[in-house]
Design a protein around this motif. Structure first.
Motif, PDB file in Angstrom:
ATOM      1  N   GLU A  31       9.084  13.279  12.068  1.00 38.32           N
ATOM      2  CA  GLU A  31       9.273  12.556  10.806  1.00 38.32           C
ATOM      3  C   GLU A  31      10.583  13.017  10.189  1.00 38.32           C
ATOM      4  OE1 GLU A  31       6.578  11.216   6.961  1.00 38.32           O
ATOM      5  OE2 GLU A  31       5.879  12.810   8.299  1.00 38.32           O
ATOM      6  N   THR A  32      11.414  12.050   9.809  1.00 36.75           N
ATOM      7  CA  THR A  32      12.714  12.394   9.245  1.00 36.75           C
ATOM      8  C   THR A  32      13.078  11.352   8.186  1.00 36.75           C
ATOM      9  OG1 THR A  32      15.017  12.954   9.796  1.00 36.75           O
ATOM     10  CG2 THR A  32      14.050  11.092  10.965  1.00 36.75           C
ATOM     11  N   ASP A  33      14.270  11.452   7.624  1.00 31.59           N
ATOM     12  CA  ASP A  33      14.677  10.475   6.630  1.00 31.59           C
ATOM     13  C   ASP A  33      16.157  10.190   6.748  1.00 31.59           C
ATOM     14  OD1 ASP A  33      16.258  12.265   4.654  1.00 31.59           O
ATOM     15  OD2 ASP A  33      14.335  13.304   4.838  1.00 31.59           O
ATOM     16  N   CYS A  34      16.547   9.035   6.215  1.00 32.54           N
ATOM     17  CA  CYS A  34      17.943   8.623   6.132  1.00 32.54           C
ATOM     18  C   CYS A  34      18.145   8.079   4.717  1.00 32.54           C
ATOM     19  CB  CYS A  34      18.246   7.557   7.188  1.00 32.54           C
ATOM     20  SG  CYS A  34      19.922   6.902   7.129  1.00 32.54           S
ATOM     21  N   GLY A  35      18.627   8.923   3.831  1.00 30.70           N
ATOM     22  CA  GLY A  35      18.695   8.526   2.430  1.00 30.70           C
ATOM     23  C   GLY A  35      17.299   8.329   1.874  1.00 30.70           C
ATOM     24  N   GLY A  91      12.366   6.576   4.986  1.00 29.80           N
ATOM     25  CA  GLY A  91      11.610   7.507   5.815  1.00 29.80           C
ATOM     26  C   GLY A  91      11.370   6.906   7.193  1.00 29.80           C
ATOM     27  N   LEU A  92      11.561   7.707   8.239  1.00 25.46           N
ATOM     28  CA  LEU A  92      11.371   7.259   9.618  1.00 25.46           C
ATOM     29  C   LEU A  92      10.290   8.115  10.266  1.00 25.46           C
ATOM     30  CD1 LEU A  92      14.720   7.394   8.980  1.00 25.46           C
ATOM     31  CD2 LEU A  92      14.734   6.154  11.140  1.00 25.46           C
ATOM     32  N   TYR A  93       9.374   7.465  10.949  1.00 28.28           N
ATOM     33  CA  TYR A  93       8.233   8.144  11.559  1.00 28.28           C
ATOM     34  C   TYR A  93       8.155   7.739  13.025  1.00 28.28           C
ATOM     35  CZ  TYR A  93       3.472  10.088  11.767  1.00 28.28           C
ATOM     36  OH  TYR A  93       2.362  10.834  12.055  1.00 28.28           O
ATOM     37  N   PHE A  94       8.229   8.726  13.933  1.00 24.02           N
ATOM     38  CA  PHE A  94       8.219   8.471  15.378  1.00 24.02           C
ATOM     39  C   PHE A  94       6.991   9.138  15.999  1.00 24.02           C
ATOM     40  CE2 PHE A  94      12.564   8.553  13.937  1.00 24.02           C
ATOM     41  CZ  PHE A  94      13.249   7.602  14.675  1.00 24.02           C
ATOM     42  N   GLY A  95       6.237   8.401  16.784  1.00 25.95           N
ATOM     43  CA  GLY A  95       5.138   8.972  17.553  1.00 25.95           C
ATOM     44  C   GLY A  95       5.260   8.554  19.005  1.00 25.95           C
ATOM     45  N   GLY A  96       5.098   9.505  19.921  1.00 24.19           N
ATOM     46  CA  GLY A  96       5.211   9.188  21.339  1.00 24.19           C
ATOM     47  C   GLY A  96       4.080   9.795  22.147  1.00 24.19           C
ATOM     48  N   ILE A 121       9.392   2.488   9.597  1.00 23.01           N
ATOM     49  CA  ILE A 121      10.369   2.809   8.559  1.00 23.01           C
ATOM     50  C   ILE A 121       9.917   2.180   7.247  1.00 23.01           C
ATOM     51  CG2 ILE A 121      12.435   3.213   9.949  1.00 23.01           C
ATOM     52  CD1 ILE A 121      13.204   0.323   9.635  1.00 23.01           C
ATOM     53  N   CYS A 122      10.057   2.924   6.185  1.00 18.56           N
ATOM     54  CA  CYS A 122       9.746   2.415   4.848  1.00 18.56           C
ATOM     55  C   CYS A 122      10.439   3.311   3.835  1.00 18.56           C
ATOM     56  CB  CYS A 122       8.232   2.386   4.605  1.00 18.56           C
ATOM     57  SG  CYS A 122       7.439   3.996   4.680  1.00 18.56           S
ATOM     58  N   ASN A 123      10.434   2.888   2.591  1.00 18.82           N
ATOM     59  CA  ASN A 123      11.013   3.703   1.522  1.00 18.82           C
ATOM     60  C   ASN A 123      10.154   4.958   1.349  1.00 18.82           C
ATOM     61  OD1 ASN A 123      11.576   4.765  -1.190  1.00 18.82           O
ATOM     62  ND2 ASN A 123      12.811   2.904  -1.439  1.00 18.82           N
ATOM     63  N   ARG A 124      10.781   6.122   1.412  1.00 18.59           N
ATOM     64  CA  ARG A 124      10.007   7.375   1.398  1.00 18.59           C
ATOM     65  C   ARG A 124       9.380   7.656   0.041  1.00 18.59           C
ATOM     66  NH1 ARG A 124      13.470  12.184   0.245  1.00 18.59           N
ATOM     67  NH2 ARG A 124      15.507  11.442  -0.428  1.00 18.59           N
ATOM     68  N   ASN A 125       9.779   6.907  -0.984  1.00 18.12           N
ATOM     69  CA  ASN A 125       9.162   7.056  -2.303  1.00 18.12           C
ATOM     70  C   ASN A 125       8.092   6.006  -2.562  1.00 18.12           C
ATOM     71  OD1 ASN A 125      10.920   9.227  -3.032  1.00 18.12           O
ATOM     72  ND2 ASN A 125      12.549   7.734  -3.398  1.00 18.12           N
ATOM     73  N   ASP A 126       7.870   5.133  -1.567  1.00 19.60           N
ATOM     74  CA  ASP A 126       6.893   4.047  -1.710  1.00 19.60           C
ATOM     75  C   ASP A 126       5.550   4.529  -1.159  1.00 19.60           C
ATOM     76  OD1 ASP A 126       5.405   1.749  -1.705  1.00 19.60           O
ATOM     77  OD2 ASP A 126       6.936   0.487  -0.766  1.00 19.60           O
ATOM     78  N   GLN A 127       4.735   5.110  -2.027  1.00 19.63           N
ATOM     79  CA  GLN A 127       3.488   5.716  -1.581  1.00 19.63           C
ATOM     80  C   GLN A 127       2.521   4.705  -0.956  1.00 19.63           C
ATOM     81  OE1 GLN A 127       3.269   8.985  -1.503  1.00 19.63           O
ATOM     82  NE2 GLN A 127       1.351   8.802  -0.380  1.00 19.63           N
ATOM     83  N   PRO A 128       2.353   3.490  -1.516  1.00 20.52           N
ATOM     84  CA  PRO A 128       1.461   2.520  -0.857  1.00 20.52           C
ATOM     85  C   PRO A 128       1.887   2.192   0.576  1.00 20.52           C
ATOM     86  CG  PRO A 128       1.904   1.849  -3.109  1.00 20.52           C
ATOM     87  CD  PRO A 128       2.817   2.995  -2.826  1.00 20.52           C
ATOM     88  N   SER A 129       3.216   2.076   0.805  1.00 21.29           N
ATOM     89  CA  SER A 129       3.694   1.782   2.154  1.00 21.29           C
ATOM     90  C   SER A 129       3.414   2.943   3.097  1.00 21.29           C
ATOM     91  CB  SER A 129       5.192   1.471   2.130  1.00 21.29           C
ATOM     92  OG  SER A 129       5.440   0.253   1.465  1.00 21.29           O
ATOM     93  N   ILE A 130       3.573   4.164   2.592  1.00 26.18           N
ATOM     94  CA  ILE A 130       3.301   5.332   3.431  1.00 26.18           C
ATOM     95  C   ILE A 130       1.819   5.417   3.774  1.00 26.18           C
ATOM     96  CG2 ILE A 130       3.305   7.861   3.470  1.00 26.18           C
ATOM     97  CD1 ILE A 130       5.848   7.762   1.771  1.00 26.18           C
ATOM     98  N   CYS A 131       0.968   5.123   2.812  1.00 27.46           N
ATOM     99  CA  CYS A 131      -0.477   5.117   3.078  1.00 27.46           C
ATOM    100  C   CYS A 131      -0.837   4.036   4.093  1.00 27.46           C
ATOM    101  CB  CYS A 131      -1.249   4.901   1.774  1.00 27.46           C
ATOM    102  SG  CYS A 131      -1.159   6.290   0.624  1.00 27.46           S
TER     103      CYS A 131
END
Length: 579
Positions: free
Chosen positions: A43-47, A50-55, A8-18
């Motif tokens: 991949e989904t979001d809550c406000g 951003g939430l990313y699930f891999g199984g 989970i991270c801020n979906r607008n935080d590009q460095p965190s997503i990278c």
């Protein structure tokens, strides 16, 4: 069973997503080894979050694979790496994941915690409840399934194994965590609440100062009954001559103290535990493959004998016995001739393994037992430590972690020889492991040392209680990462909730009588049970830790203490990062 990746991270935080993507790419191959049968991402979001699930799925039951992560019609998402043996009704042929997700979706906040507290079996999980914008995650009371975390600024990553490009720690195995995503503006860590387990040994609940503390949770092991210690007084030892055979000594000691009824009750609970771990959740079609991590000691030999009751008669059971290459030695005969000892794999566990293997064949002649001699050269040991084991052991990094991780990795891989010559690789996807017996039954030499120094049963009881409570943090996450690397699942019958609750209810002198000699006094309740089952050789076999029995501790001829930081693991892990 599956491999888990969640971030989970801020979906607008590009460095965190990278950064998340970088970790995912590095970790995905290891997760695929845990679950080679299916993989998907949600991949989904809550406000703004951003939430990313891999199984990754290791298919163990039913005809159809249940994908991970699983998502309900309400948008709730579950990553479940576990087995439900009790505490929740699962229909025949139904996936544990499907049953659990359906039940969780029907619960309110309190109900979610209550439901997870009741489940019996090993597990780690991540559950996102879209309807209340909360994420729940954690591990079972004993931490029998791995879950590690990385907190990086305002990002949280959870996974089953560590990557090489981030700093990881074991998720604290002391309760269920909950993050309110709507209240995370000041950071995910500050909005995380830990709902701690109530300790089954009556010690204070384990809390973590980094997190808010929620309500204290009971588990399925909090029993309503206790054995009254007054019913089992500490009796004087009968006088036994030093010339008496150990087996006779064991039988006499159990008789004098009237242990046989408790030994048989222990057998009954172990039978039920092994039945749940061999008869249920192991079949693919008509095939069921069971293996045992097998040193020939009492813990694993009892499990193998009980497995024979529940595994179909026409199927083999693999006994996986590991030995590490030893230096060749020159010896002189009485005649003065010099001989080269070329049997470099004749280590203590190989000797006891063969002996207990013969006992099993005698007691269960209709069973096909595969005694797999797994011989590990120094060259392969060093190569696989760099290639796989150092990363899987992480974040554990002591000399003892290195020895145990290497021994278990090669044993669970199952590549060896049948009858000393025929090449064989075990395909067993379920491995029965004896972990947990020594901690509960005073099987380690340190327990005897505590008693000898203090002559104090209370001090021994305190040590056992401490070891039971810290087992989640100490080793089981590491062992799960190691064994699962071969697309196999570890199962721990001695840590079944019913077995633990039974043993916790007994006075310490019933579980171990450290006044008796080594090979009899420690784990006397289990030794009496083994004797009653007909395992007369294994019943009096002395305890050897795997690092000594397999001789990995001597293979590289190093003088180290088990608690020392292991530079081999650290250096190998660092070299992997630079690749």
């Amino acid at each position: 069973m599956c491999g888990i990746f969640f971030s989970i991270c801020n979906r607008n935080d590009q460095p965190s997503i990278c950064r998340r993507n970088e970790i995912y790419q590095d970790i995905s191959k290891s997760l695929a080894r845990r679950g080679p049968d299916d993989h998907q991402v949600i991949e989904t979001d809550c406000g703004d979050v951003g939430l990313y699930f891999g199984g990754w799925v290791l298919h163990m039951q039913g005809e159809q694979i249940c994908p991970q992560p699983a998502q309900s019609k309400d948008g709730n998402i579950l990553l479940w790496n576990g087995e439900i043996f009790d505490g929740l009704d699962v229909s025949p042929g139904q996936s544990d994941t499907t049953a659990l997700l359906s039940s969780l979706d029907k619960c309110d906040d309190e109900g979610i915690l209550q439901l997870l507290s009741c489940i019996e079996g090993p597990w780690s999980f991540v559950y996102y409840r879209r309807t209340n914008s909360k994420v729940y995650f954690g591990r079972d009371y004993f931490g029998r399934r791995s879950l590690v975390w990385n907190w990086d600024q305002n990002t949280l990553t959870l996974a089953s194994v560590c990557s090489r490009n981030a700093s990881w720690e074991e998720v604290v195995g002391c309760g269920i965590f909950c993050i309110n995503l709507k209240d995370s503006q000041s950071g995910f860590k500050k909005s995380t609440v830990l709902h701690p387990w109530r300790c089954i040994t009556n010690r204070k609940p384990k809390v973590c100062e980094e997190f808010q503390t929620g309500r204290i949770l009971n588990t399925a092991m909090h029993t309503k009954y206790k054995y009254e210690a007054d019913n089992y007084p500490l009796v004087d030892l009968p006088h036994i001559s030093s010339s008496v055979e150990p087996l006779t000594n064991l039988a006499k000691s159990c008789s004098e103290r009237n242990l046989w009824p408790l030994c048989r009750e222990f057998i009954a609970k172990l039978k039920r535990s092994v039945m749940k771990r061999t008869s249920a959740h192991t079949s693919i079609g008509d095939k069921c493959n069971i293996g045992v991590l097998f040193s020939g000691g009492i813990d694993c030999t009892v499990l193998a004998l009980l497995a024979d009751i529940f595994v179909p008669e026409d199927e083999a059971i693999d006994l996986l016995n590991v030995a590490f290459e030893q230096q060749r030695k020159l010896t002189k005969t009485k005649q003065g001739n010099v001989l080269l000892n070329d049997n470099i794999y004749e280590v203590p566990d190989r000797i006891t393994g063969r002996s207990s293997y013969q006992e099993l064949k005698d007691l269960c002649p209709k069973r096909i037992w595969h005694f797999v001699e797994i011989n590990v050269t120094l060259e392969e040991l060093r190569g696989k430590r760099v290639e796989r084991i150092s990363m899987l052991s992480c974040p554990k990094s002591t000399v003892l972690d290195d020895s145990i991780a290497c021994a278990i990795w090669f044993a669970s891989r199952g590549e060896g020889l049948l009858n000393g010559e025929q090449k064989y690789r075990s395909d067993s996807r379920v491995l029965l492991c004896g972990m947990g017996a020594d901690e509960q039954l005073a099987g380690y030499s340190r327990h005897r040392g505590i008693y000898d120094r203090n002559n104090d049963w209370g001090a021994v009881s305190d040590e056992i209680n401490m070891e039971v409570e810290r087992i989640a943090a100490r080793n089981l996450g590491r062992d799960d990462r190691i064994i699962s690397d071969h697309s196999k699942e570890a199962r721990f019958p001695y840590l079944d909730e019913e077995v633990v609750q039974f043993l916790c209810s007994l006075p310490v002198h019933i579980k171990a009588d450290l006044r008796l000699e080594r090979g009899i006094g420690e784990k006397i309740l289990l030794r009496g049970a083994a004797y009653d089952l007909g395992l007369h050789g294994a019943a009096v076999a002395p305890k050897r830790a795997i690092q000594f029995g397999s001789r990995i501790a001597k293979a590289e001829n190093r003088k180290e203490k088990g608690g020392d930081s292991c530079e081999r693991l650290k250096n190998n892990f660092a070299s992997q990062i630079s690749l």
